[in-house]
Design a protein around this motif. Structure first.
Motif, PDB file in Angstrom:
ATOM      1  N   ASP A 133      -5.960  46.419  30.602  1.00  0.00           N
ATOM      2  CA  ASP A 133      -7.382  46.644  30.328  1.00  0.00           C
ATOM      3  C   ASP A 133      -7.833  47.981  30.900  1.00  0.00           C
ATOM      4  O   ASP A 133      -8.702  48.647  30.360  1.00  0.00           O
ATOM      5  CB  ASP A 133      -8.233  45.546  30.975  1.00  0.00           C
ATOM      6  CG  ASP A 133      -7.835  44.164  30.536  1.00  0.00           C
ATOM      7  OD1 ASP A 133      -7.632  43.953  29.323  1.00  0.00           O
ATOM      8  OD2 ASP A 133      -7.715  43.282  31.412  1.00  0.00           O
ATOM      9  N   LYS A 134      -7.224  48.321  32.032  1.00  0.00           N
ATOM     10  CA  LYS A 134      -7.625  49.538  32.737  1.00  0.00           C
ATOM     11  C   LYS A 134      -6.486  49.982  33.637  1.00  0.00           C
ATOM     12  O   LYS A 134      -5.514  49.255  33.850  1.00  0.00           O
ATOM     13  CB  LYS A 134      -8.895  49.299  33.549  1.00  0.00           C
ATOM     14  CG  LYS A 134      -8.790  48.167  34.546  1.00  0.00           C
ATOM     15  CD  LYS A 134     -10.144  47.806  35.126  1.00  0.00           C
ATOM     16  CE  LYS A 134     -10.053  46.539  35.974  1.00  0.00           C
ATOM     17  NZ  LYS A 134     -11.353  46.124  36.466  1.00  0.00           N
ATOM     18  N   PHE A 135      -6.622  51.195  34.137  1.00  0.00           N
ATOM     19  CA  PHE A 135      -5.687  51.711  35.130  1.00  0.00           C
ATOM     20  C   PHE A 135      -6.471  52.576  36.084  1.00  0.00           C
ATOM     21  O   PHE A 135      -7.624  52.918  35.830  1.00  0.00           O
ATOM     22  CB  PHE A 135      -4.530  52.493  34.480  1.00  0.00           C
ATOM     23  CG  PHE A 135      -4.919  53.775  33.817  1.00  0.00           C
ATOM     24  CD1 PHE A 135      -4.901  54.976  34.514  1.00  0.00           C
ATOM     25  CD2 PHE A 135      -5.301  53.798  32.483  1.00  0.00           C
ATOM     26  CE1 PHE A 135      -5.255  56.170  33.906  1.00  0.00           C
ATOM     27  CE2 PHE A 135      -5.649  54.983  31.858  1.00  0.00           C
ATOM     28  CZ  PHE A 135      -5.631  56.170  32.569  1.00  0.00           C
ATOM     29  N   PHE A 174     -10.362  63.319  31.562  1.00  0.00           N
ATOM     30  CA  PHE A 174     -10.403  61.867  31.759  1.00  0.00           C
ATOM     31  C   PHE A 174     -11.829  61.331  31.924  1.00  0.00           C
ATOM     32  O   PHE A 174     -12.052  60.126  31.834  1.00  0.00           O
ATOM     33  CB  PHE A 174      -9.569  61.473  32.992  1.00  0.00           C
ATOM     34  CG  PHE A 174      -8.087  61.466  32.748  1.00  0.00           C
ATOM     35  CD1 PHE A 174      -7.452  60.333  32.253  1.00  0.00           C
ATOM     36  CD2 PHE A 174      -7.323  62.592  33.020  1.00  0.00           C
ATOM     37  CE1 PHE A 174      -6.078  60.326  32.035  1.00  0.00           C
ATOM     38  CE2 PHE A 174      -5.945  62.588  32.807  1.00  0.00           C
ATOM     39  CZ  PHE A 174      -5.321  61.454  32.310  1.00  0.00           C
ATOM     40  N   GLU A 175     -12.791  62.223  32.178  1.00  0.00           N
ATOM     41  CA  GLU A 175     -14.167  61.785  32.468  1.00  0.00           C
ATOM     42  C   GLU A 175     -14.769  60.832  31.438  1.00  0.00           C
ATOM     43  O   GLU A 175     -15.394  59.853  31.820  1.00  0.00           O
ATOM     44  CB  GLU A 175     -15.083  62.993  32.685  1.00  0.00           C
ATOM     45  CG  GLU A 175     -14.943  63.577  34.067  1.00  0.00           C
ATOM     46  CD  GLU A 175     -15.858  64.751  34.312  1.00  0.00           C
ATOM     47  OE1 GLU A 175     -16.874  64.910  33.593  1.00  0.00           O
ATOM     48  OE2 GLU A 175     -15.546  65.520  35.239  1.00  0.00           O
ATOM     49  N   PRO A 176     -14.597  61.054  30.124  1.00  0.00           N
ATOM     50  CA  PRO A 176     -15.224  60.132  29.161  1.00  0.00           C
ATOM     51  C   PRO A 176     -14.686  58.691  29.254  1.00  0.00           C
ATOM     52  O   PRO A 176     -15.319  57.776  28.739  1.00  0.00           O
ATOM     53  CB  PRO A 176     -14.873  60.733  27.794  1.00  0.00           C
ATOM     54  CG  PRO A 176     -14.470  62.142  28.055  1.00  0.00           C
ATOM     55  CD  PRO A 176     -13.944  62.179  29.456  1.00  0.00           C
ATOM     56  N   TYR A 177     -13.559  58.516  29.896  1.00  0.00           N
ATOM     57  CA  TYR A 177     -12.909  57.202  29.964  1.00  0.00           C
ATOM     58  C   TYR A 177     -13.035  56.552  31.344  1.00  0.00           C
ATOM     59  O   TYR A 177     -12.466  55.494  31.586  1.00  0.00           O
ATOM     60  CB  TYR A 177     -11.429  57.348  29.583  1.00  0.00           C
ATOM     61  CG  TYR A 177     -11.276  58.109  28.296  1.00  0.00           C
ATOM     62  CD1 TYR A 177     -11.605  57.519  27.075  1.00  0.00           C
ATOM     63  CD2 TYR A 177     -10.863  59.441  28.299  1.00  0.00           C
ATOM     64  CE1 TYR A 177     -11.506  58.232  25.896  1.00  0.00           C
ATOM     65  CE2 TYR A 177     -10.757  60.159  27.114  1.00  0.00           C
ATOM     66  CZ  TYR A 177     -11.085  59.547  25.924  1.00  0.00           C
ATOM     67  OH  TYR A 177     -10.992  60.249  24.747  1.00  0.00           O
ATOM     68  N   THR A 178     -13.809  57.176  32.228  1.00  0.00           N
ATOM     69  CA  THR A 178     -13.963  56.670  33.584  1.00  0.00           C
ATOM     70  C   THR A 178     -14.910  55.470  33.590  1.00  0.00           C
ATOM     71  O   THR A 178     -16.054  55.560  33.152  1.00  0.00           O
ATOM     72  CB  THR A 178     -14.498  57.770  34.523  1.00  0.00           C
ATOM     73  OG1 THR A 178     -13.610  58.892  34.471  1.00  0.00           O
ATOM     74  CG2 THR A 178     -14.605  57.272  35.947  1.00  0.00           C
ATOM     75  N   LEU A 179     -14.414  54.347  34.102  1.00  0.00           N
ATOM     76  CA  LEU A 179     -15.217  53.128  34.211  1.00  0.00           C
ATOM     77  C   LEU A 179     -15.973  53.090  35.537  1.00  0.00           C
ATOM     78  O   LEU A 179     -17.120  52.647  35.592  1.00  0.00           O
ATOM     79  CB  LEU A 179     -14.323  51.889  34.098  1.00  0.00           C
ATOM     80  CG  LEU A 179     -13.586  51.722  32.774  1.00  0.00           C
ATOM     81  CD1 LEU A 179     -12.559  50.601  32.856  1.00  0.00           C
ATOM     82  CD2 LEU A 179     -14.583  51.446  31.658  1.00  0.00           C
ATOM     83  N   GLU A 180     -15.312  53.538  36.594  1.00  0.00           N
ATOM     84  CA  GLU A 180     -15.953  53.575  37.912  1.00  0.00           C
ATOM     85  C   GLU A 180     -15.120  54.428  38.868  1.00  0.00           C
ATOM     86  O   GLU A 180     -13.939  54.674  38.615  1.00  0.00           O
ATOM     87  CB  GLU A 180     -16.136  52.166  38.495  1.00  0.00           C
ATOM     88  CG  GLU A 180     -14.842  51.484  38.869  1.00  0.00           C
ATOM     89  CD  GLU A 180     -15.049  50.149  39.568  1.00  0.00           C
ATOM     90  OE1 GLU A 180     -15.846  50.074  40.533  1.00  0.00           O
ATOM     91  OE2 GLU A 180     -14.392  49.183  39.166  1.00  0.00           O
TER      92      GLU A 180
END
Length: 154
Positions: free
Chosen positions: A33-35, A53-59
């Motif tokens: 789901d995430k890494f 990678f910023e657009p894909y950063t969740l937290e």
């Protein structure tokens, strides 16, 4: 899907490179789901790569403890990312092997998560990586990666 009564641990015995690295990252991205990766305050990283990678950063958060590591020094920053086709492309664009994920070019300690369970973790500077497997499905996935060198952790 058969579940195990216990978790099986499998260590990589060789740094996955080139096509083996790409196949590993593909399996990890497709089945997570995430890494996350980490950055340490005292080290420098390529900011142009990180920006992609910023657009894909969740937290993001700071911690002194993450999969396989506990630091006595300053807290590291953890960057949690979406695991998808776009992040797969970035992960293989900037590295030719798993242990390329190290300062000063790249963040460190790639760790992949499915259903809040860490099933792959890496401590880059120690050149250590392994799987935590709790079902036949995931065991079959990792053993399906041609060329990946594994050994059970007792």
């Amino acid at each position: 899907m058969k579940k195990f009564k216990e978790i099986e641990y499998w260590d990589l015995t060789e740094n996955p490179k080139d096509d083996i690295y790409k196949r590993l990252i593909k399996v990890l991205c497709n089945n997570s789901d995430k890494f996350y990766f980490i950055m340490r305050k005292e080290l420098k990283y390529n900011q142009e790569i990180l920006a992609q990678f910023e657009p894909y950063t969740l937290e993001t958060y700071k911690t002194k403890k993450w999969a396989g590591t506990e630091t006595k020094g300053p807290a590291a920053t953890v960057f949690v990312m979406e695991s998808n086709e776009e992040t797969y492309k970035l992960l293989v664009k900037y590295a030719n092997s798993l242990y390329d994920w190290v300062a000063p070019k790249l963040p460190e300690d790639l760790t992949f998560i499915k259903n809040n369970f860490i099933w792959f973790s890496c401590t880059t500077h120690e050149e250590f990586a392994g799987f935590s497997i709790r079902s036949d499905y995931y065991k079959n996935l990792i053993f399906g990666i041609q060329g990946l060198k594994l050994e059970p952790l007792e």
